[in-house]
Design a protein around this motif. Structure first.
Motif, PDB file in Angstrom:
ATOM      1  N   GLN A  61       0.844  -1.192   0.000  1.00 38.07           N
ATOM      2  CA  GLN A  61       0.000   0.000   0.000  1.00 38.07           C
ATOM      3  C   GLN A  61       0.877   1.239   0.000  1.00 38.07           C
ATOM      4  O   GLN A  61       1.977   1.234   0.555  1.00 38.07           O
ATOM      5  CB  GLN A  61      -0.927   0.035   1.228  1.00 38.07           C
ATOM      6  N   LYS A 103       0.513   5.386   0.913  1.00 39.12           N
ATOM      7  CA  LYS A 103      -0.271   6.509   1.414  1.00 39.12           C
ATOM      8  C   LYS A 103       0.490   7.786   1.093  1.00 39.12           C
ATOM      9  O   LYS A 103       1.535   8.075   1.685  1.00 39.12           O
ATOM     10  CB  LYS A 103      -0.496   6.362   2.919  1.00 39.12           C
ATOM     11  N   LEU A 117      -5.602   6.450  -0.882  1.00 30.93           N
ATOM     12  CA  LEU A 117      -4.679   5.335  -0.702  1.00 30.93           C
ATOM     13  C   LEU A 117      -4.485   4.595  -2.025  1.00 30.93           C
ATOM     14  O   LEU A 117      -5.436   4.434  -2.795  1.00 30.93           O
ATOM     15  CB  LEU A 117      -5.242   4.378   0.355  1.00 30.93           C
ATOM     16  N   GLN A 148      -3.612   0.978  -3.478  1.00 30.60           N
ATOM     17  CA  GLN A 148      -3.575  -0.420  -3.083  1.00 30.60           C
ATOM     18  C   GLN A 148      -2.975  -1.255  -4.219  1.00 30.60           C
ATOM     19  O   GLN A 148      -3.378  -1.130  -5.378  1.00 30.60           O
ATOM     20  CB  GLN A 148      -4.984  -0.931  -2.760  1.00 30.60           C
TER      21      GLN A 148
END
Length: 853
Positions: A522, A524, A531, A533
């Motif tokens: 992930q 951020k 986010l 993914q």
């Protein structure tokens, strides 16, 4: 003669002959009953006499007379009665036992009084042996075992409360009956230890007030304080205003709408009817409501809108405020600007042209408006959740790759693919019958397909079974997302590089494959950025982003165009127009009216309604004779069937519904038709398992009988309407007309078209019978039979108005489904409905007793 001598004499049955023994036993039982009753009366007189003598010795003459009168009155005092209804048992038991506990009578007399108190369904419950033995305790045991069922009695009273009859009009008599009925059930429940507490008390109040008529309910509501729960004891003791006779104006200065004091102008009217208040602008109304500390929802004093018990809301937006305070609010951002300095500056410019009073008033309005808006929830979200999209490759049977935008949806149980993408892949779908259910729609799916999905960033491939639909989802996202402030890493592989642009989705990958596509990585970017993914297809953008407020929210459910959905709704719910009468239908109606008659017995006689093509009716005698001979051979092989078939024809002939004719006497110009016939089995029938069906469609040369007969229109209510009417009455019954078609005669001019061949054994000559009644199997039979039934209702309407309504509205073919609101009315209606048929129909047979439905 002593008691022992009497019994000895009665029991000397040796001299009685054997064939007279039963009669002697009955006489003995009758004597025993009379003997016991006589003994009870003598005992009661003896006790009364002895008591009277004792009192006369101990008391002066005046007192003696008084005491004797009291004793005699106690003997003749009316006793409570019990009619066998469970709900009446507890009160009867308490009253009777209390009365007997104060009496000095012996058990025999008490038993005598107890038996006399049992009436109606309760009479005769105590057996003769218990009475003969004077066993008072056993009698009570019998009654208690039969009627001592507290659960059943409580259920009866609760059911009585639930079934309180609703008042149909304002009437003090009906109101009193309603209150008495409710009180009776409640008091009996209290007597059984079931007190009204908490919710049960509110429940009874709700049931009772729901049974009031509209006007009485409004009067009662006007006597209540706003938001205060009404208790049962208070409901049965309404205010003096509520107890006033109908027609008198209520004068309650607190709760009556007609005399309420307006909080806005001090006038004698409710706040919402204030003309001064209504003449204000919406902003001024809001300021006035806030100034008077009124509820924004009901415009009454004493509470806030979030505590308002009124169920009414704004009729324009359904929010919890009064319709007079509704305002089309602009966006919150325009009401409460981010910079207060801009607001202050602009307001100062405007205020320069206004008086101090106007400025003060508008400040109040503005404060009220801002306060009200701040308490309202946003009508639409200010953030948009990004759905996970990825660009994948679909491989067709030739090995070619086709780019496809896919939606990764963990909330879907199936995988979907658009029909356009299936055509690009040139794959042949397989048939299926599946129902795809979304949040707001439901669609039938007829095709499925297996597609090979490959990642553009790895060697990953997977075969996914998909359902084929015209459209997988709507446009995703609903509007373009600005990415000028986004700072995405440079060397990343996005699964969908254009995730921010609204585009079509052609593939939906559901829950079965969703989690196997995710990876652990992930990214951020920042607290105010979404986010990233990691998946097998690349990085997907998740979570939500700030977007301008919008009026469209995507729920990932494909729905039809709203206009089409509404159109379909009204098409389904639309009541069809009454069909107009066609020329042919009018002709057959005119033919019936001009040709039907009633004979001396009252029966209807009709003519067959022929087309002009009757001249083309073919000669089918040879065909009918051939089919009869085949039927005869069949019957010879099956004796049981032959027996029932013969019984049917014999009954037909015995009732006069057919007669034998001599073909040799026919005139040359006589038209005739022969009906072939055969057996039809109806195993579900409770009376006749085998019925004879006449075939009016048989043709040899030319047309058949049904080809030249007019059918006629449908003239009875449809079955759905009859069933809906059948559900309305509380007590209902069903019935049917015996041999309905054969109750109507066919004119002698037309019976030659209804000939059949018949004989019981092959050794006798074949007979030709003519059917003299309307015959089942001919095209016009239903119309002629039903039209005669309706004509009967019209002819007998003056003498039997209710029965005429039943015939016209509640008959379906020969069956009637109807009823009434009371058992007495239902029985009367059932009996009255038979009378019009007495002269022209053999019988109307009930197939069910009066029942509660």
């Amino acid at each position: 003669m002593s008691e022992e001598e009497v019994k000895l004499l009665v029991h000397k049955r040796g001299a009685c002959a054997e064939n007279q023994r039963d009669a002697q036993e009955r006489k003995y039982e009758e004597f025993e009953v009379l003997y016991n009753a006589t003994c009870l009366v003598i005992e009661s007189l003896k006790d009364a006499l002895s008591t009277s003598q004792i009192i006369s010795v101990a008391q002066p003459e005046a007192a003696q007379q008084s005491q004797v009168i009291v004793q005699q009155q106690s003997l003749r005092a009316p006793l409570p009665t019990f009619d066998g209804k469970y709900e009446h048992w507890p009160r009867f038991k308490a009253m009777f036992q209390d009365l007997m506990s104060r009496s000095s009578d012996c058990d025999a007399i008490k038993l005598y009084h107890l038996e006399k108190s049992l009436v109606g369904d309760a009479a005769g419950i105590i057996d003769s042996q218990t009475i003969q033995d004077n066993n008072y305790a056993q009698a009570w045991t019998i009654l208690e075992q039969r009627f001592e069922n507290k659960r059943l009695i409580v259920d009866l009273h609760i059911r009585g409360l639930l079934n309180l009859k609703r008042k149909t009009k304002k009437s003090s008599k009906e109101l009193r009956l309603l209150l008495d009925e409710c009180c009776r059930h409640v008091e009996n429940l209290k007597f059984l230890g079931q007190e009204l507490l908490g919710v049960s008390e509110l429940f009874v109040v709700n049931v009772l007030t729901a049974a009031l008529d509209k006007e009485t309910r409004e009067h009662w509501e006007s006597t209540l304080d706003h938001g205060v729960l009404s208790m049962y004891s208070v409901t049965l003791k309404p205010s003096p205003n509520f107890q006033k006779p109908y027609g008198q104006k209520l004068t309650n200065s607190v709760t009556s709408p007609s005399s309420a004091t307006c909080e806005l102008c001090s006038g004698q009217h409710p706040n919402f009817k204030c003309s001064v208040f209504r003449s204000m602008t919406v902003s001024q109304r809001i300021a006035k409501v806030k100034e008077c500390r009124l509820c924004f929802n009901c415009l009454r004093k004493g509470h806030r809108s979030n505590m308002c018990a009124s169920e009414k809301t704004c009729t324009k937006c359904s929010q919890k405020h009064h319709s007079l305070l509704h305002q089309e609010y602009p966006d919150v951002a325009t009401i409460i600007p981010e910079k207060q300095e801009v607001e202050a500056t602009s307001q100062a410019v405007v205020n320069a042209t206004k008086t101090p009073a106007e400025i003060s008033s508008e400040e109040s309005v503005s404060n009220a408006l801002v306060s009200h808006v701040s308490t309202q929830k946003p009508r639409f979200p200010l953030k948009e959740v990004l759905l996970l999209t990825a660009v994948v490759s679909l491989i067709d049977d030739s090995g070619r790759h086709h780019s496809c935008r896919a939606l990764l949806d963990c909330a879907s149980q199936v995988c979907l693919i658009s029909s356009d993408m299936v055509r690009k892949l040139r794959k042949q779908p397989w048939s299926t019958n599946t129902e795809d259910v979304g949040i707001t729609c439901k669609k039938k799916v007829r095709q499925g397909i297996i597609v090979t999905v490959a990642s553009n960033h790895s060697e990953y491939k997977v075969d996914i079974p998909c359902l084929v639909m015209p459209q997988v989802s709507g446009i995703i996202p609903t509007r373009k997302i600005k990415m000028s402030k986004w700072h995405l890493p440079v060397n990343i592989s996005l699964a969908d590089p254009e995730f921010h642009s609204p585009k079509q989705v052609d593939l939906l990958i559901g829950n079965k494959f969703f989690f196997s596509l995710l990876k652990s990585g992930q990214i951020k970017i920042s607290d105010d950025m979404p986010l990233l993914q990691e998946t097998i297809f690349g990085l997907v953008v998740a979570e939500s982003v700030d977007v301008p407020q919008q009026n469209v929210v995507l729920s990932n459910v494909v729905t039809e165009n709203i206009d089409k959905m509404i159109q379909k709704f009204w098409e389904v719910e639309e009541v069809p127009d009454a069909p107009s009468t066609t020329t042919e239908e009018q002709l057959i109606e005119d033919h019936f009216m001009n040709t039907h008659r009633r004979d001396d017995t009252g029966r209807f006689v009709v003519r067959l309604p022929f087309h002009e093509s009757v001249t083309k009716l073919g000669d089918n005698r040879a065909l009918a004779l051939k089919r009869f001979l085949l039927l005869e051979q069949r019957l010879q092989r099956r004796p049981e069937l032959k027996q029932q078939y013969e019984a049917f024809i014999d009954e037909y002939e015995a009732l006069g519904h057919c007669c034998e004719v001599n073909e040799a006497a026919d005139l040359a110009d006589v038209k005739r038709y022969y009906l072939p016939h055969h057996a039809v089995f109806k195993l579900t029938s409770s009376s006749t398992k085998v019925r004879v069906l006449f075939d009016a469609t048989a043709r040899s040369f030319g047309l058949s009988l049904n080809d030249v007969l007019q059918v006629g229109p449908t003239i009875q209510n449809d079955l759905l309407t009859i069933l809906l009417l059948f559900r309305w009455p509380q007590f209902a019954f069903t019935a049917d007309i015996t041999k309905m078609y054969r109750q109507v005669w066919v004119d002698d001019c037309d019976t030659s078209f209804q000939r059949i061949f018949w004989r019981k054994t092959p050794t006798v000559p074949i007979r030709v019978l003519e059917l003299k009644t309307v015959t089942y199997g001919t095209a016009s039979a239903p119309f002629l039979a039903i039209r005669s039934l309706l004509q009967l209702a019209k002819d007998e309407q003056a003498d039997f108005p209710e029965a005429a309504v039943v015939v016209c509205d509640h008959f379906y073919i020969d069956n009637v489904l109807t009823g009434a609101d009371t058992e007495t009315d239902a029985i009367r209606l059932r009996d009255d409905s038979r009378r019009p048929f007495a002269s022209c129909y053999q019988a109307v047979c009930p197939v069910a007793d009066i029942e509660v439905v």
